[in-house]
Design an enzyme around this catalytic site. Structure first.
Site, short mmCIF file in Angstrom:
data_model
loop_
_atom_site.label_atom_id
_atom_site.label_comp_id
_atom_site.label_asym_id
_atom_site.label_seq_id
_atom_site.Cartn_x
_atom_site.Cartn_y
_atom_site.Cartn_z
N ASP A 57 46.64 38.05 -3.32
CA ASP A 57 46.43 39.04 -4.58
C ASP A 57 47.90 38.81 -5.41
O ASP A 57 48.03 39.21 -6.42
CB ASP A 57 46.31 40.48 -4.03
CG ASP A 57 47.39 40.66 -2.65
OD1 ASP A 57 47.42 39.86 -1.71
OD2 ASP A 57 48.09 41.52 -2.89
N ARG B 237 55.52 46.47 -17.10
CA ARG B 237 55.47 44.85 -16.71
C ARG B 237 54.56 44.25 -17.97
O ARG B 237 53.66 44.78 -18.29
CB ARG B 237 54.82 44.70 -15.36
CG ARG B 237 54.49 43.31 -15.10
CD ARG B 237 54.47 43.18 -13.45
NE ARG B 237 53.19 43.75 -13.17
CZ ARG B 237 53.11 43.56 -11.55
NH1 ARG B 237 53.94 43.08 -10.88
NH2 ARG B 237 51.70 43.82 -11.37
N GLY C 23 46.94 50.13 -6.53
CA GLY C 23 47.12 51.26 -5.91
C GLY C 23 48.40 52.11 -6.67
O GLY C 23 48.21 53.14 -6.50
N ARG C 24 49.15 51.25 -7.58
CA ARG C 24 49.97 52.09 -8.21
C ARG C 24 50.40 51.62 -9.72
O ARG C 24 51.42 51.70 -10.15
CB ARG C 24 51.54 52.14 -7.45
CG ARG C 24 51.89 50.76 -6.93
CD ARG C 24 53.22 50.90 -6.50
NE ARG C 24 53.64 49.60 -6.21
CZ ARG C 24 54.77 49.47 -5.39
NH1 ARG C 24 55.93 50.26 -5.51
NH2 ARG C 24 55.39 48.19 -4.86
N GLY D 265 51.18 55.75 -5.05
CA GLY D 265 51.09 55.38 -6.26
C GLY D 265 52.30 55.36 -6.99
O GLY D 265 52.48 55.09 -8.11
P1 AMP Z 1 52.17 44.43 -3.16
O1 AMP Z 1 52.59 43.94 -1.30
O2 AMP Z 1 53.22 45.14 -3.81
O3 AMP Z 1 51.47 43.05 -3.52
O4 AMP Z 1 51.13 45.52 -2.79
C1 AMP Z 1 49.74 45.36 -2.16
C2 AMP Z 1 48.71 46.38 -2.56
O5 AMP Z 1 49.47 47.65 -2.07
C3 AMP Z 1 48.38 46.53 -4.11
O6 AMP Z 1 47.14 46.66 -4.01
C4 AMP Z 1 49.51 47.74 -4.40
O7 AMP Z 1 48.70 48.29 -5.42
C5 AMP Z 1 49.21 48.61 -3.25
N1 AMP Z 1 50.54 49.63 -3.03
C6 AMP Z 1 51.60 49.02 -2.86
N2 AMP Z 1 52.55 50.10 -2.85
C7 AMP Z 1 51.79 51.33 -3.15
C8 AMP Z 1 51.84 52.41 -3.50
N3 AMP Z 1 53.25 53.20 -3.20
N4 AMP Z 1 51.09 53.21 -3.44
C9 AMP Z 1 49.93 53.01 -3.67
N5 AMP Z 1 49.33 51.63 -3.61
C10 AMP Z 1 50.32 50.92 -3.27
MG MG Z 2 50.82 42.81 -5.21
#
Ligand code: AMP
Ligand code: MG
Length: 508
Positions: free
Chosen positions: A273, A183, A99-100, A133
């Site tokens: 994930d 990364r 998502g980002r 994002g």
């Molecule tokens: P994470 O908990 O960081 O593994 O993120 C879980 C999901 O949320 C992943 O698909 C990320 O890409 C998405 N995500 C986290 N933060 C954001 C953001 N600020 N904008 C869009 N997607 C996000």
């Molecule tokens: Mg993640």
């Protein structure tokens, strides 16, 4: 000399991106370009990693480098995509995707290794859901520090090549300066990637992903079995390619969990994930290091039930691997019921593999070259004393290694003194000199870890005052965690007992 070409793609000397992932079934990704940012500036650049990758960045402060590592300019040969994946978050299936984050391509190093180059915080994608994002400068610096520290500690991890501040602010609980992290990972293939294709794809697409992952991470899989697999019981023959693949992933995760536990690392959000098939630690959100030894430690504010507490990490890894196993059943056997039976047997070997890795490596922490099951009570007794007497995990092992038991607050504790006698007697049984024992212990007990209060101090100075010197000094110490020097002493101090309990937030 680097130059801009006519397609407005810039060239960085040595950056030669390949795009093998983009050849996979189209369901697995979406082409998307990073959203440009206002005023990118490189705030951290990892020169030694750049060198290992074969990337020659002579002037990290230049606007061209900032443009590439912010996504404002796309490097030559990149094919930017967001990867699709699903995942079990806190036990529940969810459709996710980058998502980002945007994958630019794969760098082939001078040694011939392949690494993903990904920009994190680079703007919205079709998988952003309600997110913006973007990422904050603090959390991206945190990922930089902790992922690099884990790498230096000898724990497989994604790496951090650069952090660029964007000149924009993002809205979280309050306004924060924005940033993008570059990364570097062996790949970004997650358990959730398999869950996604198993859910939305057909068997050919699933097979394509599995074959690709095998080729990328386990190319010699059929000729080498994980160490001492014969001890894990008689199971389906090793000629079953996808079963062997699963067992290789299982083995890497068992080793990774043993390494996390023995360094006191708490990931904080072990959703499927956030588990990479490469066996690297990935996605540094609410992670933190344990100070005092307490198996119940949880830092993440969103982990109210303690699902991802320190003590639960190995069994959560096994739970996540069960989700991976489910996706592979159709490739392992045409008959589903038989497939289930086969993977169940493999999955059961996880705890044996984990316990063996834990025992071997814990043995080394206390100077035992070949730890057997009979040594486990000695190890567990030390941990029990540490827990009951609120001892710092890292510093207790440090004291044993550097003959500083007298500096511990338990130096007169009866059970501890008795334990020291038992321990010394056990060491005597080995045909090793004291020097050899100490060398082994020094190689397995870090002098320092990235302590949460130190990490926060470094990030605060950078974010609040644009003073990166605190972070740079901390990074310098963290680069050689197994070498003692007096400059490292300030970093060895646990937080003041009067400090509020440390809490990490998911607002990354
Ligand atoms: P994470 O908990 O960081 O593994 O993120 C879980 C999901 O949320 C992943 O698909 C990320 O890409 C998405 N995500 C986290 N933060 C954001 C953001 N600020 N904008 C869009 N997607 C996000
Ligand atoms: Mg993640």
């Amino acid at each position: 000399m680097a130059a801009e070409d006519k397609d407005h793609t810039v060239e960085i000397e040595g950056l030669n991106l390949k795009t093998s992932y983009q050849q996979l079934p189209a369901k697995l990704f979406t082409s998307v370009r990073p959203t440009p940012v206002k005023k990118p500036a490189v705030v951290m650049y990892n020169e030694s990693l750049g060198k290992d990758l074969g990337v020659a960045v002579k002037n990290p402060d230049s606007s061209k480098i900032a443009a590439v590592f912010s996504g404002n300019e796309i490097p030559k040969d990149a094919l930017p995509i967001a990867q699709a994946y699903a995942g079990h978050q806190f036990g529940h299936f969810t459709v996710l995707g980058d998502g980002r984050a945007i994958l630019l391509g794969e760098q082939i190093t001078p040694k011939g290794e392949r690494y993903d180059i990904q920009l994190k915080g680079s703007g919205r994608t079709p998988y952003s859901r309600r997110g913006d994002g973007r990422a904050g400068l603090g959390p991206m610096l945190r990922e930089y520090i902790i992922s690099e520290a884990l790498h230096a500690l000898g724990i497989p991890s994604t790496r951090a090549l650069a952090v660029v501040s964007t000149g924009e602010t993002i809205l979280r609980e309050k306004r924060l300066p924005g940033a993008i992290l570059t990364r570097v990972a062996s790949s970004h293939i997650r358990v959730g990637t398999f869950e996604y294709i198993a859910h939305f794809g057909n068997i050919n697409e699933l097979k394509a992903l599995a074959d690709y992952t095998i080729e990328r991470h386990f190319p010699n899989m059929m000729s080498t079995s994980p160490p001492e697999t014969e001890d894990y019981g008689n199971r389906e023959g090793s000629d079953n390619k996808y079963l062997s693949f699963f067992e290789q992933v299982l083995d890497r995760q068992a080793l990774l969990m043993a390494k996390w536990q023995l360094i006191g690392f708490i990931h904080g959000v072990m959703n499927t994930d956030n588990m990479a098939l490469s066996g690297e630690t990935i996605d540094y959100g609410p992670c933190a290091f344990m100070n005092r030894y307490d198996p119940d430690t949880v830092f993440s504010s969103i982990d109210r039930g303690g699902r991802y507490a320190y003590k639960n990490q190995p069994q959560i890894a096994q739970w996540n691997l069960a989700r991976l196993a489910e996706t592979l059943i159709p490739l392992i056997h045409q008959d589903q019921a038989q497939g289930i039976e086969i993977v169940k047997k493999s999955l059961q070997t996880f705890s044996l593999r984990y316990e063996r890795y834990w025992r071997q490596n814990m043995g080394k922490k206390i100077g035992i070259f070949q730890a057997s099951k009979e040594d486990v009570p000695l190890m567990e007794e030390l941990l029990q004393i540490m827990k009951e007497e609120n001892q710092d995990f890292t510093n207790t092992f440090f004291a044993l290694t550097y003959d500083k038991e007298n500096e511990l607050t338990i130096k007169e504790h009866e059970q501890f003194l008795a334990w020291l006698d038992k321990w010394k007697a056990r060491l005597e049984e080995q045909k090793k000199t004291e020097g050899e024992v100490k060398e082994l212990m020094r190689a397995h007990n870090p002098v320092l870890i990235p302590r949460n209060h130190q990490v926060e101090r470094a990030i605060d100075a950078a974010v609040e005052k644009e003073d990166y010197s605190v972070m740079e000094n901390l990074m310098k110490a963290l680069r050689s965690p197994y070498q003692f020097s007096s400059e490292k002493e300030p970093y060895q101090l646990p937080p003041d007992p009067s400090d509020k309990p440390y809490v990490t937030y998911c607002g990354t």
